[in-house]
Design a protein around this motif. Structure first.
Motif, PDB file in Angstrom:
ATOM      1  N   ARG A   1      66.138  62.453  41.819  1.00  0.00           N
ATOM      2  CA  ARG A   1      66.932  62.868  40.659  1.00  0.00           C
ATOM      3  C   ARG A   1      68.053  63.828  41.037  1.00  0.00           C
ATOM      4  O   ARG A   1      68.959  64.071  40.252  1.00  0.00           O
ATOM      5  CB  ARG A   1      66.019  63.509  39.607  1.00  0.00           C
ATOM      6  CG  ARG A   1      65.089  62.502  38.943  1.00  0.00           C
ATOM      7  CD  ARG A   1      63.966  63.160  38.177  1.00  0.00           C
ATOM      8  NE  ARG A   1      62.971  62.167  37.789  1.00  0.00           N
ATOM      9  CZ  ARG A   1      61.732  62.462  37.418  1.00  0.00           C
ATOM     10  NH1 ARG A   1      61.334  63.734  37.408  1.00  0.00           N
ATOM     11  NH2 ARG A   1      60.891  61.504  37.087  1.00  0.00           N
TER      12      ARG A   1
ATOM     13  N   THR B   1      61.165  63.302  42.073  1.00  0.00           N
ATOM     14  CA  THR B   1      61.801  64.590  41.807  1.00  0.00           C
ATOM     15  C   THR B   1      63.020  64.784  42.705  1.00  0.00           C
ATOM     16  O   THR B   1      64.075  65.259  42.264  1.00  0.00           O
ATOM     17  CB  THR B   1      60.805  65.737  42.033  1.00  0.00           C
ATOM     18  OG1 THR B   1      59.691  65.569  41.164  1.00  0.00           O
ATOM     19  CG2 THR B   1      61.444  67.084  41.776  1.00  0.00           C
TER      20      THR B   1
ATOM     21  N   ILE C   1      62.661  68.886  46.981  1.00  0.00           N
ATOM     22  CA  ILE C   1      61.413  68.789  46.216  1.00  0.00           C
ATOM     23  C   ILE C   1      60.562  70.039  46.345  1.00  0.00           C
ATOM     24  O   ILE C   1      59.342  69.991  46.273  1.00  0.00           O
ATOM     25  CB  ILE C   1      60.607  67.534  46.610  1.00  0.00           C
ATOM     26  CG1 ILE C   1      60.602  67.319  48.116  1.00  0.00           C
ATOM     27  CG2 ILE C   1      61.101  66.319  45.924  1.00  0.00           C
ATOM     28  CD1 ILE C   1      59.912  66.057  48.549  1.00  0.00           C
TER      29      ILE C   1
ATOM     30  N   ASN D   1      56.485  63.031  43.744  1.00  0.00           N
ATOM     31  CA  ASN D   1      57.307  64.058  44.383  1.00  0.00           C
ATOM     32  C   ASN D   1      58.654  63.493  44.821  1.00  0.00           C
ATOM     33  O   ASN D   1      59.696  64.144  44.699  1.00  0.00           O
ATOM     34  CB  ASN D   1      56.572  64.653  45.580  1.00  0.00           C
ATOM     35  CG  ASN D   1      55.425  65.550  45.166  1.00  0.00           C
ATOM     36  OD1 ASN D   1      55.408  66.076  44.066  1.00  0.00           O
ATOM     37  ND2 ASN D   1      54.465  65.724  46.053  1.00  0.00           N
TER      38      ASN D   1
END
Length: 371
Positions: A283, A280, A199, A277
């Motif tokens: 993913r 992110t 991240i 966050n």
């Protein structure tokens, strides 16, 4: 003459109060649809959703018993209208049997509050929280609020004998000392992943830590969570327990409108940012994944829904029955410890321990690899 007049008046007042509770139930159930950036009240109402839902059900039944079908029906309709949210808050699931027991494992998540016994703070012998972990039978243990394994001032009565016993059961320990207050004990090989690589360093290292675990030949990514609390003082936490009469109730309302309200709003917003966050990072992660720990937020809250929108499922919502309480202090009886999963996993059960040495109850989940 007076009784016939009073009865309709009382009945009308009760009907108005009941309808207000029905309306609040709907708003509370869907409070997590409103961003905490602009609204604090919906997030606070979301905390009360299971209690309002139970109250609505009881009130509806009482109206039916009294022969008032329309008012009782309005209560049931409010529950039906709220069900898409209430299904996660008060699920009607059940535990499942493993299809292949050789592919199962158990995970314990526990905010252990530094091993300090909330019921026996002056205890001279033993550490009930860590002894619970030792005898839990879990394959993987996610702990929150543990900073330094080796600091005797942080963990009371964490004797060498107890440490050695834990090492014998859990040979793999992970979580950098002092870097965060989340740690993992495991019967399987585990290594910590640099969160910054996932991240871009836009994260609070005390919020979550990432691990890779080899579970019986199956790769598993684990995220251990400790999101921001409301940071209420002990006096502020007693805003509920101090209510004894009308005057103390008024004082509690005044306190709620002051620092408590602003602190709760700050907590909701901080958790929203941290979950964004985290999304992110998620993913970039493939395969079986578990995200668990102390979320300091309830099912169907805004932050909870952000994770669900990322494709994660709630293990308790899939296997549990009725509302669950995971925090046990100051009458703040909320479900704020969560276990999410996705990718090649099947939840079999989520069970709550009864020990109150910490202000959180321990949660144990059983999973099965289905691929």
């Amino acid at each position: 003459m007076f009784i016939p007049v009073v009865k309709p008046i009382v009945r009308t007042i009760l009907r108005i109060v009941s309808i207000l509770i029905f309306i609040l139930t709907i708003f509370a159930a869907y409070g997590g649809r409103f961003t905490p950036d602009f609204f604090t009240l919906p997030s606070i109402l979301c905390l009360t959703a299971p209690y309002l839902a139970v109250a609505t059900l009881i009130i509806s039944i009482l109206w039916f018993i009294g022969g008032k079908w329309i008012t009782g029906g309005l209560g049931i309709l409010s529950l039906v209208a709220s069900w898409s949210a209430l299904a996660a808050i008060t699920p009607l699931g059940f535990s499942k049997s493993a299809e292949n027991p050789a592919n199962t494992f158990t995970l314990l998540t526990y905010n252990i509050v530094h091993g300090i016994d909330q019921q026996q703070e002056d205890a001279q012998e033993g550490n009930r929280s860590f002894e619970y972990v030792l005898h839990s039978g879990a394959d993987i243990v996610c702990l929150q609020e543990v900073k330094d394994w080796d600091d005797p001032e942080e963990i009371p009565n964490f004797t060498r004998e107890l440490r050695d016993s834990l090492r014998a059961v859990y040979p793999y320990w992970a979580g950098a000392t002092g870097a965060s207050d989340t740690k993992v004990l495991s019967k399987f090989p585990v290594r910590e992943i640099r969160a910054g690589s996932l991240i871009d360093n836009r994260f609070d290292p005390y919020c979550y830590t990432f691990y890779k675990i080899d579970v019986k030949g199956h790769p598993l990514t684990l995220v251990n969570i400790h999101f921001k609390s409301y940071n209420l003082t002990d006096e502020e936490r007693r805003v509920v327990t101090d209510v004894k009469n009308v005057e103390t109730a008024k004082e509690s309302v005044r306190e709620m409108k002051g620092t408590i309200w602003s602190k709760m709003g700050e907590g909701f917003r901080k958790r929203k940012t941290d979950v964004e966050n985290l999304r992110t990072a998620l993913r970039k992660i493939d395969g079986p994944l578990i995200v668990c720990g102390d979320f300091n937020d309830v099912p169907e809250s805004y932050s909870y829904r952000l994770l669900r929108d990322e494709g994660l499922k709630d293990a308790y919502a899939q296997t549990g029955f009725g509302p669950m309480i995971t925090y046990n202090q100051h009458l703040f009886w909320f479900h704020i410890d969560q276990i999410f999963y996705r990718g090649g996993l099947r939840p079999l059960s989520v069970k709550k321990g009864k020990l109150k040495s910490s202000d959180h109850y321990p949660l144990t989940a059983e999973f099965e690899f289905n691929r």
